[in-house]
Write an enzyme that holds these catalytic residues in place. Structure first.
Site, PDB file in Angstrom:
ATOM      1  N   ASP A  69       0.837  -1.202   0.000  1.00  0.00           N
ATOM      2  CA  ASP A  69       0.000   0.000   0.000  1.00  0.00           C
ATOM      3  C   ASP A  69       0.874   1.255   0.000  1.00  0.00           C
ATOM      4  O   ASP A  69       2.083   1.205   0.294  1.00  0.00           O
ATOM      5  CB  ASP A  69      -0.884  -0.034   1.257  1.00  0.00           C
ATOM      6  CG  ASP A  69      -2.172   0.748   1.106  1.00  0.00           C
ATOM      7  OD1 ASP A  69      -2.285   1.530   0.161  1.00  0.00           O
ATOM      8  OD2 ASP A  69      -3.054   0.572   1.977  1.00  0.00           O
ATOM      9  N   ASP A 101     -10.597   2.063  -3.469  1.00  0.00           N
ATOM     10  CA  ASP A 101     -11.184   1.792  -2.156  1.00  0.00           C
ATOM     11  C   ASP A 101     -12.704   1.770  -2.239  1.00  0.00           C
ATOM     12  O   ASP A 101     -13.370   1.388  -1.283  1.00  0.00           O
ATOM     13  CB  ASP A 101     -10.760   2.873  -1.153  1.00  0.00           C
ATOM     14  CG  ASP A 101      -9.448   2.506  -0.482  1.00  0.00           C
ATOM     15  OD1 ASP A 101      -9.002   1.361  -0.619  1.00  0.00           O
ATOM     16  OD2 ASP A 101      -8.869   3.387   0.191  1.00  0.00           O
TER      17      ASP A 101
END
Ligand code: DGJ
Length: 763
Positions: free
Chosen positions: A480, A550
């Site tokens: 990430d 997301d």
């Protein structure tokens, strides 16, 4: 496919069956661009494509009687300041303060195959017969610099790749203030610029704008990422071009940091496309003996619309950009605990979720953020890559073994480029973050960017994380990156090197990726950046899949995945079924639709399956089984066709078709339901017109009697017959599949969807 040099006319012609790219050495030794587009039959004389005429105010760059003016000449790699008043591809600042250069032809090499440009990622070949390449070496006597322009034409793709390299031969130290990777010129402006723009949770929306005189550009200056805002891609399409027909030129940049992608239309209707590392904040010092290599631009030409362009990118990136074991393997169906638990988990809770996942057929469990240091929220712990034993008493080693005992593989989340100030790492090395001493350092999500332009920082992080991986049983890593760079400045670089920091940072990221993927070749890496903030081709070279967004809402995802598919193959798109109401939007969509969207990607779940009803779990089981049966086609073998755009209406549709056209899967999604609506016809693409197919659908495909009428007249409905029927490819493509909106109401109405599996009837 070939690269030909016609000595008599000094013309280079790169071509294959689809595309031609033609340039020449001009009388002044500089390189002129003559043509790029649909394949032309090769010959020596394309000189009539040169345009030269007298115009007022023009600066002529050769002695009279020449009329050669760089302002009106299509150039291969335009420079600054010699009478061309458009944006240059590069600028070289010399020791005397001048930026005036004259790079003229020195030599060229034509060779089979394609060279790498390590440490930069790039497309590659597996055998020399797959591509031909050309390097044209130019030289500027005063600056003492060689400029090497590199081109590759692939045999089986409508693709030309380009990049540039500067080699400082002379004693001067020069500064590259601008060093883009490619510049391509067209002699008209009859184009629309297509690009992918967005923001967090709405990444890569398709945007279209007409070219006008002047500059239109997209860019990232985010440092750490190619960004959510603009993807490093643009296409020029003709105004009448659609998904299925017309000309398109795609430009895709294989780079993960700052970029500029620009179109400039002159007042004489010429269009110049430039693409490369963003010049703002960039200044690369080049001393004698040093080399600067620009990243690669991948150009696709399509005469069959946007779908054909995308299919070329998909095939090339899936087979000749992605690497390693996972390039050729279908992706494990995973369950990720982020939306199931966020930071709030214990080993027991994780194992309960993992066990349920195993029961429905999931193959990989991924432990997301929160397993290390004091990471119980996003204020603390980043940088401390050792396990939090309060949460996981037996560590990642113990947990990974226990997860594997349930029958699942184990995957782990990391965010290696960042640090929280509340961490042991920051306390030990406060000077390791990007930022200017004595000035405020902006924070984002309470975190700071580690200075990956410094080798010792990358070494340290590598040491910590490789230990965790070595000691546990890890099959997958989600890497990430949750903030952009601000106050770009390295405490270890000299003042004259500060313009190199952002590019060096990205090289540091590539270095760490290289070390980890080399030491752990069996691990499947998924890149992620607050969802899709670093979804670019360069990342796919290291991590063959990326978390697309997301935003896990099924309807929003049709837009995000539709836009992403302009360049990136389905197998690269992380796509999960999540809980409802959706965590980003509070929207409720049918479980069936959530899966129908997620199938067109890597597929997985992002929820606690223990919270589902028995009925829902049965549904999940059959979804997992469906994906297992069809992922080879969806992820590896299929060509993807966009049929209906979510940016143009209430409906979205797309499909994948196998190479031999014997199999396909199509999906139709609606946003709002319509009351008493008209019938729809879904026209498929890519099938074989004369082949008889069997179509199975999760709804009735044709006119069905009202149930009451059927009862009154004693008609027996054969449910099965309505769900499976036969039609020729021509019917499916030209007449289309009829869709009764009432059936969509029965399926939940708003956000309902339909899934068709299509198979050639055995001969
Ligand atoms: C952002 C990612 O996109 C999410 O999936 C999740 O991993 C969080 N970061 C964790 O902090």
């Amino acid at each position: 496919m070939a690269v030909v040099f016609h000595e008599s006319t000094k013309v280079f012609h790169l071509f294959n069956q689809d595309v031609s790219y033609i340039m020449r050495i001009m009388e002044n030794g500089q390189m002129e661009h003559l043509y790029y587009g649909k394949a032309l039959k090769d010959k020596a004389d394309f000189l009539y494509l040169h345009e030269e005429t007298m115009r007022s105010l023009m600066s002529v760059c050769m002695p009279e009687p020449s009329l050669l003016s760089m302002q009106y000449t299509k150039q291969e790699y335009p420079s600054y300041g010699t009478g061309d008043y458009r944006s240059p591809a590069f600028t070289v600042l010399q020791e005397n303060g001048s930026r005036i250069v004259n790079y003229t032809y020195a030599s060229h090499t034509i060779y089979k195959g394609k060279k790498d440009i390590l440490p930069l990622p790039a497309t590659y070949v597996e055998s020399d017969s797959e591509a031909d390449s050309l390097e044209v070496r130019l030289h500027d006597e005063v600056a003492g610099t060689d400029l090497v322009l590199s081109y590759t034409v692939y045999a089986d793709f409508p693709v030309i790749t380009r990049h540039a390299r500067f080699e400082q031969k002379g004693p001067q130290t020069v500064v590259l203030e601008r060093a883009l990777s490619a510049s391509v010129e067209f002699n008209d402006m009859d184009f629309e610029m297509v690009h992918l723009a967005g923001a967090w949770a709405r990444e890569r929306y398709v945007k279209n704008r007409k070219l006008e005189m002047g500059i239109q550009s997209i860019q990232s200056m985010c440092g750490t990422g190619s960004s959510t805002d603009h993807n490093p891609f643009l296409a020029l399409k003709r105004p009448h071009t659609t998904e299925s027909q017309g000309e398109v030129y795609g430009f895709s940049f294989v780079y993960s940091g700052n970029f500029l992608a620009q179109t400039e239309v002159s007042t004489f209707d010429m269009t110049r496309v430039t693409m490369g590392i963003h010049p703002e904040g960039f200044a690369w010092e080049l001393k004698q003996g040093e080399v600067f290599q620009t990243p690669e631009v991948v150009m696709v030409y399509s005469d069959g619309g946007l779908n054909k362009m995308s299919q070329a990118y998909h095939r090339l990136y899936r087979t000749r950009l992605m690497r390693g074991k996972w390039r050729d393997e279908v992706r494990p169906i995973l369950l990720n605990n982020w939306e199931a638990t966020y930071f709030d988990f214990t080993e027991e809770k994780i194992l309960t979720i993992a066990k349920k996942a195993k029961e429905v057929g999931v193959e990989l469990f991924v432990l997301d953020d929160g397993w290390f240091g004091t990471r119980n929220d996003d204020y603390h712990g980043l940088g401390d890559w050792f396990v939090n034993t309060d949460k996981l008493p037996d560590g990642i080693t113990g947990l990974s073994k226990k997860v594997e005992e349930t029958g699942l593989k184990f995957g782990l989340w990391v965010e290696l480029e960042m640090v929280n100030k509340d961490s042991d790492l920051y306390r030990a090395h406060p000077d390791w973050i990007i930022g200017v001493p004595d000035r405020f350092e902006s924070h984002a999500r309470h975190q700071h960017v580690l200075d990956f332009s410094r080798k010792e920082v990358v070494d340290h992080i590598y040491g910590m994380i490789s230990k965790v991986i070595r000691e546990a049983s890890i099959s997958y890593i989600k890497w990430d990156m949750n903030r952009y760079m601000s106050e770009p400045y390295s405490r270890s670089a000299k003042p004259s090197e500060q313009g190199m920091v952002m590019h060096r940072y990205i090289l540091g990221v590539y270095d760490l990726y290289t070390r980890l993927t080399t030491e752990f070749p069996d691990i499947l890496f998924e890149s992620c950046a607050s969802g899709g903030a670093r979804f670019d081709p360069a990342m796919l070279y290291f991590a063959p899949q990326a978390w697309t967004s997301d935003d896990t809402d099924a309807s929003e995802r049709t837009k995000i995945q539709y836009g992403t598919s302009y360049v990136y193959p389905l197998v690269s798109m992380g796509s999960h079924v999540s809980a409802v109401p959706n965590h980003q939007l509070q929207r409720t969509t049918p479980l069936e639709s959530r899966a129908n969207v997620a199938y067109f990607g890597t597929f997985g779940y992002e929820l606690d399956l223990n919270l589902l009803s028995e009925g829902e779990l049965e549904q999940v089981k059959s979804q997992v089984a469906f994906m297992k049966a069809h992922r080879q086609l969806i992820q590896m073998e299929g060509d993807f066709y966009r049929l209906l755009s979510p940016f143009e209406g209430n409906e979205t549709a797309w499909m994948v078709v196998s190479q031999d056209k014997s199999e396909a899967i199509a999906a139709f999604y609606q946003k709002m339901n319509k009351v008493n609506g008209s019938w729809l016809r879904l026209r498929l693409q890519g099938l074989c017109a004369d082949t008889l197919y069997e179509v199975s659908c999760n709804m009735k495909p044709s006119l069905v009697l009202d149930e009451k009428l059927a009862e009154v007249y004693g008609i027996q409905e054969d449910e099965e017959a309505f769900q499976v029927y036969r039609a020729y490819g021509s019917e499916l493509m030209y007449a289309g599949i009829p869709i009764d909106r009432k059936e969509l109401t029965k399926k939940g109405g708003d956000f309902a969807s339909l899934l068709y599996t299509i198979k050639k009837v055995a001969d």
